[in-house]
Scaffold this motif. Structure first.
Motif, PDB file in Angstrom:
ATOM      1  N   LEU A   1      43.701  50.126  29.511  1.00 10.83           N
ATOM      2  CA  LEU A   1      43.884  48.536  29.386  1.00 10.83           C
ATOM      3  C   LEU A   1      44.073  47.891  30.761  1.00 10.83           C
ATOM      4  O   LEU A   1      43.413  47.006  31.056  1.00 10.83           O
ATOM      5  N   GLY A   2      45.069  48.343  31.423  1.00  8.05           N
ATOM      6  CA  GLY A   2      45.453  48.044  32.442  1.00  8.05           C
ATOM      7  C   GLY A   2      44.421  48.139  33.580  1.00  8.05           C
ATOM      8  O   GLY A   2      43.986  47.296  34.451  1.00  8.05           O
ATOM      9  N   VAL A   3      43.763  49.362  33.881  1.00  3.19           N
ATOM     10  CA  VAL A   3      42.619  49.642  34.801  1.00  3.19           C
ATOM     11  C   VAL A   3      41.722  48.864  34.480  1.00  3.19           C
ATOM     12  O   VAL A   3      41.097  48.033  35.182  1.00  3.19           O
ATOM     13  N   ASN A   4      41.184  48.533  33.161  1.00  5.06           N
ATOM     14  CA  ASN A   4      40.056  48.071  32.691  1.00  5.06           C
ATOM     15  C   ASN A   4      40.336  46.297  32.968  1.00  5.06           C
ATOM     16  O   ASN A   4      39.438  45.642  33.358  1.00  5.06           O
ATOM     17  N   ALA A   5      41.506  45.913  32.712  1.00  8.34           N
ATOM     18  CA  ALA A   5      41.925  44.371  33.369  1.00  8.34           C
ATOM     19  C   ALA A   5      41.684  44.392  34.608  1.00  8.34           C
ATOM     20  O   ALA A   5      41.045  43.091  35.268  1.00  8.34           O
ATOM     21  N   VAL A   6      42.218  45.259  35.613  1.00 10.98           N
ATOM     22  CA  VAL A   6      42.179  45.038  37.045  1.00 10.98           C
ATOM     23  C   VAL A   6      40.751  45.034  37.403  1.00 10.98           C
ATOM     24  O   VAL A   6      40.107  44.309  38.203  1.00 10.98           O
ATOM     25  N   CYS A   7      40.079  46.127  36.880  1.00 12.54           N
ATOM     26  CA  CYS A   7      38.507  46.192  37.318  1.00 12.54           C
ATOM     27  C   CYS A   7      37.581  44.721  36.693  1.00 12.54           C
ATOM     28  O   CYS A   7      36.577  44.298  37.410  1.00 12.54           O
ATOM     29  N   THR A   8      38.063  44.385  35.498  1.00  5.97           N
ATOM     30  CA  THR A   8      37.403  43.138  35.054  1.00  5.97           C
ATOM     31  C   THR A   8      37.699  41.828  36.091  1.00  5.97           C
ATOM     32  O   THR A   8      36.641  41.245  36.419  1.00  5.97           O
TER      33      THR A   8
ATOM     34  N   LEU B   1      24.863  42.695  39.787  1.00  2.00           N
ATOM     35  CA  LEU B   1      24.597  44.119  39.771  1.00  2.00           C
ATOM     36  C   LEU B   1      25.618  44.851  40.943  1.00  2.00           C
ATOM     37  O   LEU B   1      25.869  45.882  40.790  1.00  2.00           O
ATOM     38  N   ALA B   2      25.520  44.165  42.112  1.00  2.00           N
ATOM     39  CA  ALA B   2      26.358  44.743  43.300  1.00  2.00           C
ATOM     40  C   ALA B   2      27.707  44.986  42.819  1.00  2.00           C
ATOM     41  O   ALA B   2      28.223  45.744  43.183  1.00  2.00           O
ATOM     42  N   SER B   3      28.470  43.915  42.176  1.00  2.00           N
ATOM     43  CA  SER B   3      29.554  43.819  41.832  1.00  2.00           C
ATOM     44  C   SER B   3      29.891  44.996  40.597  1.00  2.00           C
ATOM     45  O   SER B   3      31.024  45.846  40.755  1.00  2.00           O
ATOM     46  N   ILE B   4      28.796  45.224  39.766  1.00  2.00           N
ATOM     47  CA  ILE B   4      29.209  46.310  38.823  1.00  2.00           C
ATOM     48  C   ILE B   4      29.216  47.877  39.357  1.00  2.00           C
ATOM     49  O   ILE B   4      29.754  48.534  39.157  1.00  2.00           O
ATOM     50  N   VAL B   5      28.392  47.819  40.493  1.00  2.00           N
ATOM     51  CA  VAL B   5      28.355  48.979  41.264  1.00  2.00           C
ATOM     52  C   VAL B   5      29.545  49.498  41.928  1.00  2.00           C
ATOM     53  O   VAL B   5      30.078  50.469  41.670  1.00  2.00           O
ATOM     54  N   VAL B   6      30.385  48.542  42.681  1.00  2.00           N
ATOM     55  CA  VAL B   6      31.469  48.657  43.013  1.00  2.00           C
ATOM     56  C   VAL B   6      32.749  48.888  42.124  1.00  2.00           C
ATOM     57  O   VAL B   6      33.453  49.858  42.268  1.00  2.00           O
ATOM     58  N   VAL B   7      32.644  48.057  40.879  1.00  2.00           N
ATOM     59  CA  VAL B   7      33.459  48.129  40.087  1.00  2.00           C
ATOM     60  C   VAL B   7      33.470  49.439  39.215  1.00  2.00           C
ATOM     61  O   VAL B   7      34.418  50.114  38.863  1.00  2.00           O
ATOM     62  N   VAL B   8      32.249  50.040  39.094  1.00  2.00           N
ATOM     63  CA  VAL B   8      32.047  51.422  38.408  1.00  2.00           C
ATOM     64  C   VAL B   8      32.567  52.384  39.224  1.00  2.00           C
ATOM     65  O   VAL B   8      33.559  53.441  38.830  1.00  2.00           O
TER      66      VAL B   8
ATOM     67  N   VAL C   1      35.117  51.933  41.421  1.00  3.57           N
ATOM     68  CA  VAL C   1      36.592  51.938  41.352  1.00  3.57           C
ATOM     69  C   VAL C   1      37.392  52.261  39.893  1.00  3.57           C
ATOM     70  O   VAL C   1      38.352  53.084  40.075  1.00  3.57           O
ATOM     71  N   ARG C   2      36.632  52.112  38.994  1.00 11.66           N
ATOM     72  CA  ARG C   2      36.828  52.545  37.756  1.00 11.66           C
ATOM     73  C   ARG C   2      37.144  53.953  37.624  1.00 11.66           C
ATOM     74  O   ARG C   2      38.085  54.487  36.932  1.00 11.66           O
ATOM     75  N   PHE C   3      35.962  54.630  38.101  1.00 11.86           N
ATOM     76  CA  PHE C   3      35.902  56.106  38.066  1.00 11.86           C
ATOM     77  C   PHE C   3      37.162  56.629  38.769  1.00 11.86           C
ATOM     78  O   PHE C   3      37.966  57.570  38.380  1.00 11.86           O
TER      79      PHE C   3
ATOM     80  N   HIS D   1      40.221  58.729  37.080  1.00 11.80           N
ATOM     81  CA  HIS D   1      40.313  60.171  37.525  1.00 11.80           C
ATOM     82  C   HIS D   1      41.976  60.370  38.107  1.00 11.80           C
ATOM     83  O   HIS D   1      42.460  61.395  37.742  1.00 11.80           O
ATOM     84  N   LEU D   2      42.132  59.288  38.839  1.00 12.43           N
ATOM     85  CA  LEU D   2      43.485  59.571  39.503  1.00 12.43           C
ATOM     86  C   LEU D   2      44.757  59.178  38.801  1.00 12.43           C
ATOM     87  O   LEU D   2      46.043  59.258  38.875  1.00 12.43           O
ATOM     88  N   ILE D   3      44.538  58.012  37.907  1.00 11.35           N
ATOM     89  CA  ILE D   3      45.721  57.292  36.908  1.00 11.35           C
ATOM     90  C   ILE D   3      45.679  57.609  35.619  1.00 11.35           C
ATOM     91  O   ILE D   3      46.601  58.199  35.021  1.00 11.35           O
ATOM     92  N   VAL D   4      44.671  57.212  34.864  1.00  5.86           N
ATOM     93  CA  VAL D   4      44.670  57.313  33.198  1.00  5.86           C
ATOM     94  C   VAL D   4      44.442  58.558  32.896  1.00  5.86           C
ATOM     95  O   VAL D   4      45.495  59.116  31.998  1.00  5.86           O
TER      96      VAL D   4
END
Length: 158
Positions: free
Chosen positions: A83-90, A122-129, A131-133, A137-140
């Motif tokens: 949830l924290g990662v998704n809040a940051v990514c949002t 769309l550009a923001s979605i590419v960046v966020v995807v 970062v989210r990955f 991968h590294l935290i969650v």
């Protein structure tokens, strides 16, 4: 430099992540349209509810399929990290869209139309995807799952 095996494994992980994300996006769009168009919900509440439904799919899809071979935190810690990662990514996505619109208004000296706003989104979605990955991968869902403990068999008679 990464080995071929590691690159192949990371590519498979990325592909599964994108499939789960694509399915979650379809769920979000479908639920949003159902709530907004069929049931007459307010657009903001429909967006929030649809996002939450898609987030449940994303959590279980990523936990049980994309990162299935990864180590596990306790379920509650893992959910909080997710949830924290998704809040940051949002927040990052909203910030990128706001910055893109601001740049269009100030550098192009014009109000961006719907096409430019969608390109920025769309550009923001590419960046966020990406970062989210990395954060998943590294935290969650980090680390390799521990091997099952080996229990000794019955002692052989000497």
């Amino acid at each position: 430099m990464m080995s071929r095996t590691r690159m192949r494994r990371l590519a498979g992980l990325g592909a599964r992540f994108l499939i789960v994300g694509g399915l979650s996006t379809l769920i979000e769009v479908g639920v949003f349209n159902l709530l907004y168009l069929a049931f007459g919900w307010d657009v903001v509440w429909a967006k929030v509810a649809a996002s939450l439904v898609a987030l449940v799919n994303a959590y279980f899809g990523n936990r049980d399929w994309t990162f299935r071979d990864r180590g596990r935190h306790t379920r509650s810690l893992e959910a909080m990290l997710f949830l924290g990662v998704n809040a940051v990514c949002t927040g990052l996505g909203a910030l990128l869209v706001a910055a893109g619109v601001w740049m269009a208004e100030n550098w192009l000296v014009m109000s961006p139309g719907p096409i430019l706003v969608n390109v920025i989104n769309l550009a923001s979605i590419v960046v966020v995807v990406l970062v989210r990955f990395l954060l998943y991968h590294l935290i969650v869902f980090r680390g390799e799952r521990d091997a099952a403990p080996v229990t000794p068999g019955p002692a052989s008679a000497a």
